[in-house]
Design an enzyme around this catalytic site. Sequence first.
Site, short mmCIF file in Angstrom:
data_model
loop_
_atom_site.label_atom_id
_atom_site.label_comp_id
_atom_site.label_asym_id
_atom_site.label_seq_id
_atom_site.Cartn_x
_atom_site.Cartn_y
_atom_site.Cartn_z
N LYS A 15 19.12 12.83 -8.10
CA LYS A 15 18.38 13.64 -9.07
C LYS A 15 17.12 14.25 -8.46
O LYS A 15 16.83 15.43 -8.66
CB LYS A 15 18.03 12.80 -10.30
CG LYS A 15 19.25 12.29 -11.06
CD LYS A 15 18.88 11.39 -12.22
CE LYS A 15 18.15 10.14 -11.86
NZ LYS A 15 18.89 9.21 -10.97
N GLU A 87 12.22 12.50 -13.71
CA GLU A 87 12.10 11.25 -14.47
C GLU A 87 11.90 11.51 -15.96
O GLU A 87 11.07 10.90 -16.63
CB GLU A 87 10.98 10.37 -13.90
CG GLU A 87 11.10 10.06 -12.43
CD GLU A 87 12.29 9.17 -12.05
OE1 GLU A 87 12.99 8.67 -12.96
OE2 GLU A 87 12.51 9.00 -10.85
N HIS A 184 31.15 -3.84 -12.93
CA HIS A 184 30.30 -4.60 -12.03
C HIS A 184 28.87 -4.76 -12.54
O HIS A 184 28.12 -5.57 -12.02
CB HIS A 184 30.35 -4.02 -10.61
CG HIS A 184 31.65 -4.36 -9.94
ND1 HIS A 184 32.62 -3.42 -9.70
CD2 HIS A 184 32.15 -5.55 -9.53
CE1 HIS A 184 33.66 -4.01 -9.14
NE2 HIS A 184 33.41 -5.31 -9.03
#
Length: 196
Positions: A15, A87, A184
Amino acid sequence: MAQLYFEYGAMGSGKSIEILKVAHNYESQDKEVLLLTPLVDDRDGIGVIASRIGLKRPATVVDENENLYEMIQDRQNAKLAAVLVDEAQFLTANQVDQLAYVVDDLGLPVMAFGLKQDAFNHLFEGSRRLLEIADKLEEMKTICSFCGKKATTQLRIANGQPQYSGNQVQIGGDESYLPTCRKHWYHPVLEMIPKN
């Protein structure tokens, strides 16, 4: 026509490198971009957008009380071509709405980049609102640290152990989080988790 974009992905999906690439592409055409980053993200210093591969550059810091519409309106000029937010999960819902007003009222495209959910698989406030109102959604992909399938979330680790409770926000990088698939995340292979 200006739109509100939300590009989201698990930790390690690229990102931050993507936001730096987009900024470079605009600037190579002699256009200005306004880079924003939340105050809470101080992993590489306050007001810095940094990728895991080492590229970084300064950005304007915003805190949770900042009115993004007013700030962007004050900085708008003929060369400002886009607003890029790193963010974005750390924004408030009101700030996401303010970004939508920037798109609709000021005619500036806004590209927000961030995590969709936290390490406990709950949506962040900013991400939830972006998922609700963004014009375009794009998932950035990376692979699970354990099996190589598509990672959809991140597992928080401490002392070689998975963490399934704690504060929603804990700033960290590869030493604290592993991208994982859902399987997982629930059942990590403990012997594969790095010991800090």
